[in-house]
Enzyme design. Structure first.
Site, PDB file in Angstrom:
ATOM      1  N   HIS A  21       0.813  -1.212   0.000  1.00 11.45           N
ATOM      2  CA  HIS A  21       0.000   0.000   0.000  1.00 11.45           C
ATOM      3  C   HIS A  21       0.845   1.261   0.000  1.00 11.45           C
ATOM      4  O   HIS A  21       0.376   2.316  -0.420  1.00 11.45           O
ATOM      5  CB  HIS A  21      -0.936   0.014   1.215  1.00 11.45           C
ATOM      6  CG  HIS A  21      -1.752   1.264   1.296  1.00 11.45           C
ATOM      7  ND1 HIS A  21      -2.656   1.610   0.315  1.00 11.45           N
ATOM      8  CD2 HIS A  21      -1.772   2.273   2.196  1.00 11.45           C
ATOM      9  CE1 HIS A  21      -3.214   2.763   0.628  1.00 11.45           C
ATOM     10  NE2 HIS A  21      -2.696   3.186   1.772  1.00 11.45           N
ATOM     11  N   CYS A  22       2.096   1.208   0.451  1.00 11.32           N
ATOM     12  CA  CYS A  22       2.857   2.439   0.672  1.00 11.32           C
ATOM     13  C   CYS A  22       3.826   2.802  -0.445  1.00 11.32           C
ATOM     14  O   CYS A  22       3.733   3.870  -1.036  1.00 11.32           O
ATOM     15  CB  CYS A  22       3.622   2.328   1.997  1.00 11.32           C
ATOM     16  SG  CYS A  22       2.542   2.366   3.445  1.00 11.32           S
ATOM     17  N   ILE A  23       4.764   1.918  -0.746  1.00  9.42           N
ATOM     18  CA  ILE A  23       5.888   2.311  -1.593  1.00  9.42           C
ATOM     19  C   ILE A  23       5.470   2.692  -3.018  1.00  9.42           C
ATOM     20  O   ILE A  23       6.000   3.642  -3.581  1.00  9.42           O
ATOM     21  CB  ILE A  23       6.980   1.216  -1.605  1.00  9.42           C
ATOM     22  CG1 ILE A  23       7.433   0.944  -0.171  1.00  9.42           C
ATOM     23  CG2 ILE A  23       8.184   1.653  -2.426  1.00  9.42           C
ATOM     24  CD1 ILE A  23       8.450  -0.157  -0.055  1.00  9.42           C
TER      25      ILE A  23
ATOM     26  N   ASP B 138       3.114   6.340  -2.139  1.00  8.71           N
ATOM     27  CA  ASP B 138       3.553   7.515  -1.395  1.00  8.71           C
ATOM     28  C   ASP B 138       4.283   8.563  -2.231  1.00  8.71           C
ATOM     29  O   ASP B 138       4.054   9.766  -2.034  1.00  8.71           O
ATOM     30  CB  ASP B 138       4.446   7.088  -0.224  1.00  8.71           C
ATOM     31  CG  ASP B 138       3.663   6.314   0.824  1.00  8.71           C
ATOM     32  OD1 ASP B 138       2.473   6.064   0.592  1.00  8.71           O
ATOM     33  OD2 ASP B 138       4.242   5.950   1.863  1.00  8.71           O
TER      34      ASP B 138
END
Length: 436
Positions: A272-274, A277
């Site tokens: 979900h992040c890298i 973001d």
């Protein structure tokens, strides 16, 4: 009468009721931690099926056991879809998704919709903590006006903080309480209450000067990884053209005891992040007239890796006298990283779609994902293929996309006709193995 001291005392004495909004990969571990140390926890989620399963003591996430959920229920945990229940809580921790829209721009509708749903039930004494990854300024620009919409004053009546999640699903070396927690408050009083909220549950709380600082901290952590993975993915392409094994290069470079951190290439970014973001920061930076060229370039490299893997697949089939069209291709591993069932932003799914678009017949095998799940943007009516010698022999090629430990790599090597290895599992050269 409400005072900061009375609010702090509630958390210190474990008399506060913790409300967690969003019971997913971030919210559930946090719930388990607070429940384990003696807090009453109420979890809110809009997914009725998920709520019913949790209240029955069942987990829907592989690395979180049903026993742990059942124990939490026995200790007083309740899941609900009723937002009105948050009026019973003293803390409201928001753990909702922050994806990108189809234009690769931030979609914070889950955050704003959640705050709008909470607004009618906000009361004096509430501490509101946003944990979802987002761009700097979200807490001030979106949560603050909503929190004060009913006449409450942030910093006096209610307390607003941002504390980014730092979960790493499937990593046995870290637990929720052992990962340091960054906390930023809208005011000094908000920070004080935010620290009091997390200190009982987290071994080390790291206070910072503002919610913006905390928001930027989370982005820096993941952009650091995204940029370095983009670098090593580009190095992989160069090394491959030169006939050099990039995995051997990284292994050799990491023997340097200073100035180098090992990052390994792969078929693209997942989780979900890298993958997400960097786009949150580049989008917000435009408001300030800035163009984050370095960050965006790494994003372009990482986004291009699934296509690179497909090119290697086509080359391998071509060398075997086959076309990709009408070939049977098995994708090994569709979770975004090894040994988990987390499918969020998995590059394996894009690889599957690219294979299908080229006219091939695609299937997958993943011991952690028995049935292809419902996803917002992707749909395959498939179940995991049994990984047997007989079944492997029916496929023209296998693409190793996620290197789960439960795969029998020796058996795969022995029985697969063609292996496209995007994870560097096969170091010894072989005629039927193509490094990707």
């Amino acid at each position: 009468m409400l005072t900061i001291e009375s609010t702090l005392a509630k958390f210190q004495k474990k008399e506060a009721i913790i409300g967690i909004v969003g019971l997913g990969y971030v919210g559930l571990p946090l719930m388990l931690r607070y429940t384990a140390i003696g807090y009453k926890v109420i979890g809110v989620d809009i997914d009725i099926e998920k709520v019913d399963k949790l209240n029955a003591g069942k987990s829907y996430i592989e690395h979180i056991t049903s026993d742990s959920i059942a124990n939490a229920c026995n200790d007083g945990f309740e899941a609900t879809a009723e937002f009105s229940r948050v009026s019973e809580c003293d803390a409201l921790i928001l753990c909702v998704p922050t994806p990108l829209n189809k234009y690769r721009e931030p979609d914070i509708s889950y955050v704003t919709n959640t705050m709008d749903a909470l607004k009618p039930y906000l009361r004096k004494g509430h501490v509101i903590s946003l944990e979802s990854t987002t761009y700097p300024g979200t807490t001030e620009e979106e949560l603050l006006p909503r929190a004060e919409d009913g006449g409450l004053k942030v910093g006096e009546d209610v307390f607003l903080v941002y504390s980014p999640e730092r979960e790493d699903p499937g990593n046995p070396n870290f637990e929720t309480h052992t990962i340091p927690k960054v906390v930023g408050g809208h005011t000094a009083a908000c920070l004080k209450v935010g620290v009091a909220l997390y200190e009982p549950a987290i071994d080390q709380v790291v206070p910072v000067s503002s919610t913006k600082t905390a928001e930027m901290t989370k982005l820096l952590e993941n952009i650091h990884r995204a940029v370095n993975i983009g670098l090593v993915n580009e190095m992989k392409i160069v090394a491959d053209r030169m006939g050099i094994d990039i995995f051997e290069v990284v292994d050799a470079a990491k023997t340097k005891p200073f100035g180098f951190t090992a990052y390994y290439p792969g078929p693209g970014l997942g989780g979900h992040c890298i993958p997400i973001d960097p786009f949150y920061l580049t989008w917000k930076a435009r408001e300030y007239g800035l163009h984050t060229r370095f960050i965006e370039l790494s994003g372009e490299v990482n986004q291009g890796m699934p296509q690179y893997v497909i090119g290697k697949l086509m080359d391998g089939l071509n060398d075997a006298g086959k076309a990709l069209k009408n070939s049977r291709v098995l994708v090994l591993g569709i979770a975004y990283k090894k040994n988990v069932d987390d499918m969020r932003e998995s590059p394996s799914v894009e690889i599957m779609e690219l294979i299908e678009v080229k006219g091939a017949i695609v299937a997958y095998s993943d011991p952690h994902v028995p049935v292809f799940p419902k996803m917002r943007e992707h749909s395959f009516k498939l179940s995991s293929e049994p990984l047997t010698a007989e079944n492997l022999a029916t496929f023209d090629a296998v693409v190793l996309a996620t290197d789960h430990d439960r795969f029998d790599y020796g058996m795969i090597k022995q029985h697969a006709k063609l292996i496209i290895d995007s994870r560097g599992k096969y170091r010894e050269p072989a005629e039927h193995i193509v490094k990707a």
